[in-house]
Structure formats: C-alpha cells, structure tokens
Write an enzyme that holds these catalytic residues in place. Structure first.
Site, PDB file in Angstrom:
ATOM      1  N   HIS A  45     -10.973   0.626   0.662  1.00  0.00           N
ATOM      2  CA  HIS A  45     -10.646   2.399   1.844  1.00  0.00           C
ATOM      3  C   HIS A  45     -11.651   2.804   2.923  1.00  0.00           C
ATOM      4  O   HIS A  45     -12.926   3.125   2.765  1.00  0.00           O
ATOM      5  CB  HIS A  45      -9.942   3.433   1.211  1.00  0.00           C
ATOM      6  CG  HIS A  45     -10.140   4.970   2.444  1.00  0.00           C
ATOM      7  ND1 HIS A  45      -8.762   5.502   2.090  1.00  0.00           N
ATOM      8  CD2 HIS A  45     -11.178   5.521   2.153  1.00  0.00           C
ATOM      9  CE1 HIS A  45      -9.106   6.298   3.289  1.00  0.00           C
ATOM     10  NE2 HIS A  45     -10.471   6.198   3.188  1.00  0.00           N
ATOM     11  N   PHE A  58      -4.474  14.707   4.433  1.00  0.00           N
ATOM     12  CA  PHE A  58      -4.182  13.299   5.239  1.00  0.00           C
ATOM     13  C   PHE A  58      -3.119  12.567   4.442  1.00  0.00           C
ATOM     14  O   PHE A  58      -2.827  12.607   3.192  1.00  0.00           O
ATOM     15  CB  PHE A  58      -5.265  12.629   5.437  1.00  0.00           C
ATOM     16  CG  PHE A  58      -6.952  12.660   5.416  1.00  0.00           C
ATOM     17  CD1 PHE A  58      -6.609  13.220   6.874  1.00  0.00           C
ATOM     18  CD2 PHE A  58      -7.807  13.295   5.347  1.00  0.00           C
ATOM     19  CE1 PHE A  58      -7.797  13.440   7.659  1.00  0.00           C
ATOM     20  CE2 PHE A  58      -8.827  13.678   5.619  1.00  0.00           C
ATOM     21  CZ  PHE A  58      -9.191  14.428   7.212  1.00  0.00           C
ATOM     22  N   GLY A  59      -1.891  12.915   5.747  1.00  0.00           N
ATOM     23  CA  GLY A  59      -0.840  11.544   5.032  1.00  0.00           C
ATOM     24  C   GLY A  59       0.416  11.732   5.843  1.00  0.00           C
ATOM     25  O   GLY A  59       0.381  12.720   6.402  1.00  0.00           O
ATOM     26  N   HIS A  78      -5.498  -0.638   5.860  1.00  0.00           N
ATOM     27  CA  HIS A  78      -5.343  -0.146   6.733  1.00  0.00           C
ATOM     28  C   HIS A  78      -6.331   0.431   8.412  1.00  0.00           C
ATOM     29  O   HIS A  78      -7.433   1.441   8.216  1.00  0.00           O
ATOM     30  CB  HIS A  78      -5.222   2.007   6.725  1.00  0.00           C
ATOM     31  CG  HIS A  78      -5.732   2.451   5.342  1.00  0.00           C
ATOM     32  ND1 HIS A  78      -7.039   2.556   5.550  1.00  0.00           N
ATOM     33  CD2 HIS A  78      -5.525   2.858   4.117  1.00  0.00           C
ATOM     34  CE1 HIS A  78      -7.489   2.602   5.066  1.00  0.00           C
ATOM     35  NE2 HIS A  78      -6.292   3.582   3.998  1.00  0.00           N
ATOM     36  N   ASP A 110      -9.235   3.403  -2.879  1.00  0.00           N
ATOM     37  CA  ASP A 110      -8.169   4.036  -1.664  1.00  0.00           C
ATOM     38  C   ASP A 110      -8.016   5.718  -2.009  1.00  0.00           C
ATOM     39  O   ASP A 110      -7.961   6.004  -3.188  1.00  0.00           O
ATOM     40  CB  ASP A 110      -6.522   3.492  -1.987  1.00  0.00           C
ATOM     41  CG  ASP A 110      -6.440   4.134  -0.649  1.00  0.00           C
ATOM     42  OD1 ASP A 110      -7.103   3.895   0.410  1.00  0.00           O
ATOM     43  OD2 ASP A 110      -4.908   4.579  -0.335  1.00  0.00           O
ATOM     44  N   ASP A 139       1.085   2.191   3.488  1.00  0.00           N
ATOM     45  CA  ASP A 139       0.459   3.935   3.349  1.00  0.00           C
ATOM     46  C   ASP A 139       1.385   5.041   3.172  1.00  0.00           C
ATOM     47  O   ASP A 139       0.860   5.715   3.508  1.00  0.00           O
ATOM     48  CB  ASP A 139      -1.141   3.646   4.209  1.00  0.00           C
ATOM     49  CG  ASP A 139      -2.366   4.627   3.817  1.00  0.00           C
ATOM     50  OD1 ASP A 139      -2.036   4.688   2.369  1.00  0.00           O
ATOM     51  OD2 ASP A 139      -2.667   5.024   4.915  1.00  0.00           O
ATOM     52  N   HIS A 195       0.829  -1.568   0.483  1.00  0.00           N
ATOM     53  CA  HIS A 195       0.065  -0.322  -0.020  1.00  0.00           C
ATOM     54  C   HIS A 195       1.254   1.145   0.372  1.00  0.00           C
ATOM     55  O   HIS A 195       1.231   1.268   1.113  1.00  0.00           O
ATOM     56  CB  HIS A 195      -0.602  -0.441   0.868  1.00  0.00           C
ATOM     57  CG  HIS A 195      -1.669   0.718   1.439  1.00  0.00           C
ATOM     58  ND1 HIS A 195      -3.689   0.886   1.381  1.00  0.00           N
ATOM     59  CD2 HIS A 195      -1.832   2.339   0.723  1.00  0.00           C
ATOM     60  CE1 HIS A 195      -3.935   1.760   1.439  1.00  0.00           C
ATOM     61  NE2 HIS A 195      -3.108   2.672   0.617  1.00  0.00           N
TER      62      HIS A 195
HETATM   63 ZN   LIG Z   1      -6.634   4.861   2.493  1.00  0.00          ZN
END
Ligand SMILES: [Zn+2]
Length: 434
Positions: free
Chosen positions: A182, A328-329, A235, A155, A310, A63
């Site tokens: 997701h 996000f991330g 996740h 995702d 991720d 991922h």
């Molecule tokens: Zn995701």
C-alpha cells in the site's frame, strides 16, 4: 451427501470469454459435479439458456477487506463472501488488517476453513508483512505461506522502513509470493483526507498529493531491483507510479500493479458533487480527470495487469461523520462488473478478453495460483454476465454490510446474473443462494 455430485448442468449457447485459454466464442459449457465436464459424457444435464450472456471463469478480486476478526459490525467473512458472490466473484484475497492482524499461520488456516464451510467463494488469504502490521519486525512469512497465504501486505499502512521492505522482498524470491505494498509516504499524507489539488485548496481540506504514493513506488521498484523480489503495488493512483512501473518493466523486474474501479470511473470532482458526503472518501483518494485517463490507458496497454476492488466496507454511522473524521473506504464488490463495464466496454476501449484478463489471469499470475480455465476436470468456477443489463446502484440493497458507495444512484451497464463455485450456484438472478 447431497445430490450435488450427481447434478450436471449444461449452459447452452453462451459466449465463453476465457482469458486462461484465450478463447472468446459461443460454446456449450457443462458441469459434472464440482468440475467442468465434457458434453459427450452424459445426457441428463439440466439445461440453462446462456443466449445473450457471457461466461467468464474464476473471477478473482485480489484486494478485499472482510474485517473479521475484530470489526464484524463493518463486515464479516460471511457477509463479505455473500457480497462477493452477488458481485460475480468466485474467489477473493482478504487483506490482513483485522484485529488481531492476520500474521500467523493459524489465522490463515482459519479463514480458509471458514470459506470451505460457507461454500460461497474461495478465499486466498493475504498475510501481514510485519508482526501486528507494526512495520517493525517481519512476520513469519514462511509458515504463513505453508498455511496457504498467497501474498503479504500491511495494507492500510505502507511499509515505511526501507530495510524491512528490503528484507520482505528478499524473502519473496524464495517464497514465490508477492509483497503487496500500500504505497504511501505517511509523512506526506499526514492530515490529508482527499486529493491535493485545486478542489482541496478551495474547500480547505487536507490534501494527499499524488507524489506521496509515487515516491514510495519508486523506492520499492529500486528495492525490487536490488533484491530480485516480487513486488505488487496495490491500488495505483498516480502518474509518477505509472512511470515507475514502466521503468520496472524496461528493467524486467518482477513488479506488477493493480487499479481499483473507483479510480477509473470517478475524480475528485465527485467530492464536490456529493457535497462532501464521505462516501467519496477513499485512500488513495479520487484523483483528477488527467490521472484517471492515464490509469485507463495503463490498463489498456497492460502496464496494469490487475483490476481489484479494494472493497472497504464501513458501518453506516462511521460514514455519516464529517468528511475530516469519517474512515476511508468504498464498498466495491457489488458494483465492480458494472463499473469496469461502464469504463471500458460501453465505448469499446478494450476487448472483453483483455478486460477480464485483468480479473482472471492477471491476478492468478501475480499470486502464483494455478487455474487451467474452462477445461474438463477444472473446478467449475464461473460467472454469467448480462452485458446489456442496465441497472441503478442502490447500496441499501448490498449484501455487504458496507452500504458506502459513491455510485449510489448511478446507472451502470453490465451485471453478473449468476455465480457458480465448485459446481454449486452461489448466486442466481442477483439472489445469493447461501
Ligand atoms: Zn490500501
């Protein structure tokens, strides 16, 4: 041609941890050209001292977001591949939420061609479930599978339409490839930026409840039961999701899941410790200590058979926005091994064989990719790890364009020191060689 085909390497006295063959022992490993060789064949190997090191075959991160095409200022296939090599990975699965979305066979093929040209890491692409990831019409899963897609995901978004999800899961049975969800009910997460709990309430930030994930996992598990389809939950971060996975296991459904290192290592308390710096902003969000412990337990018990980063790189400027507005991330490839070591190895919560099973056999099985382990003739893909190395995370030194890590300044133990792909070193001593 280069001398690659003639070069032989002999990694001596190394602790081989090979979950594909269930082997954990001190061995010599030799490499003949691009394949694992057998020591009796020749005498001119270049020796490499493996004492004190671990050798793990075919680490795969199933991922990652490499952002190309469309968002190359965040990451491209090359910078992402170099980050993977630096992190100790020999293979990755790229998520399709690029621009354009990876939803046609030619784009699946293009990614693999790029990976071959770079020679840094195997790329096994994941195609979109729906055209343009719009959640309305199925993409051509069959043609993408033929082109090399190893799974399908929208995702970044959940497939909200249960009818579409049912259709995708039905197709997965004939394709033999998983539908990777997701899991998030977007109606429930609207406006949310962090875990919904006491800290979000104190701070007045929009919350994302754990149930926004678990209601979707329950729905999908039921649809997997209805269709016999192959479901993989990305996740996982909620207790209710774990209950749904247990239920699926009891019913012998084809349902698996992954967890990301940041959910195993950090909680929403980190958001306050970081004084609302968006490096901690990730979706699903960092949860509570109680949930973190349940996730660790689920990995130990095998309920979660995969750990995946991720890896979600962003440009520095975007991660300097206010918490509400930042994307996000987390940039996760280059801290992966240190992070999972710090969670599981330092306190001996799991055996090295079982830990690395979740980054080798686990994802290979989920994706239906065959790799035989370290046997003569297998592609020479492996990672050397120094289990004792202590190091401090510094995102500025990442090969990834995404420097956004909530582990900045954290002391970790365990690090990849060399990576080999198809018999060629892609990284040695933290130096990426291509
Ligand atoms: Zn995701």
């Amino acid at each position: 041609m280069s001398s690659k085909d003639e070069t032989g390497w002999l990694i001596k006295d190394v602790r081989v941890i090979d979950p594909f063959r269930n082997v954990d022992s001190i061995e010599d490993v030799c490499v003949d050209g691009d394949k694992i060789g057998s020591a009796s064949e020749r005498k001119d190997y270049v020796p490499v001292d493996g004492q004190g090191l671990w050798l793990v075959p075919r680490l795969i991160d199933m991922h990652v977001h490499f952002r190309e095409p469309g968002f190359e200022n965040k990451e491209d296939l090359q910078s992402g591949s170099r980050a993977a090599a630096a992190g100790g990975f020999t293979a990755v699965c790229t998520m399709p939420n690029t621009h354009p979305v990876i939803d046609i066979p030619s784009l699946i093929q293009w990614q693999q061609d790029q990976a071959k040209n770079m020679g840094l890491v195997h790329i096994f692409p994941i195609g979109a479930i729906s055209k343009g990831q719009q959640g309305q019409e199925l993409a051509d899963l069959y043609q993408m599978t033929r082109a090399g897609a190893v799974g399908f995901s929208d995702d970044g978004h959940a497939v909200m339409d249960a009818r579409l999800m049912r259709a995708a899961l039905s197709y997965s049975t004939t394709l033999g490839r998983p539908i990777i969800q997701h899991a998030e009910d977007h109606e429930l997460t609207a406006g949310g930026v962090m875990h919904e709990g006491s800290i979000s309430q104190q701070m007045g930030l929009g919350g994302i409840p754990e149930e926004a994930e678990s209601v979707m996992v329950w729905r999908d598990v039921e649809l997997a039961g209805l269709t016999g389809g192959i479901l993989h939950v990305a996740h996982v971060s909620a207790p209710g999701s774990l209950e749904a996975l247990e239920y699926a296991k009891r019913r012998n459904l084809r349902v698996t899941a992954e967890v990301s290192p940041h959910h195993l290592l950090l909680t929403d308390a980190a958001i306050r410790e970081w004084n609302f710096n968006p490096v901690t902003k990730v979706n699903p969000p960092l949860r509570t200590e109680g949930t973190r412990q349940l996730l660790i337990q689920a990995v130990r018990q095998g309920l979660i058979p995969v750990i995946a980063s991720d890896h979600a790189p962003h440009h520095q400027d975007e991660k300097e926005l206010p918490y509400d507005e930042a994307p996000f991330g987390i940039s996760g490839l280059e801290t992966f091994i240190g992070a999972i070591f710090s969670v599981f190895m330092v306190d001996g919560l799991i055996s090295p064989l079982d830990l690395f099973r979740r980054v080798t056999v686990g994802p290979h099985k989920v994706l239906g990719i065959h790799y035989p382990g370290l046997t003569p003739g297998a592609p020479a893909d492996f990672t050397l790890i120094d289990p004792q190395m202590r190091w401090v995370v510094d995102g500025k030194k990442f090969y990834s364009r995404g420097k956004n890590t909530p582990l900045q300044g954290t002391r970790l133990q365990g690090r990849s020191v060399a990576t080999m792909v198809n018999g060629e070193w892609t990284m040695r001593d933290q130096e990426v060689l291509k």
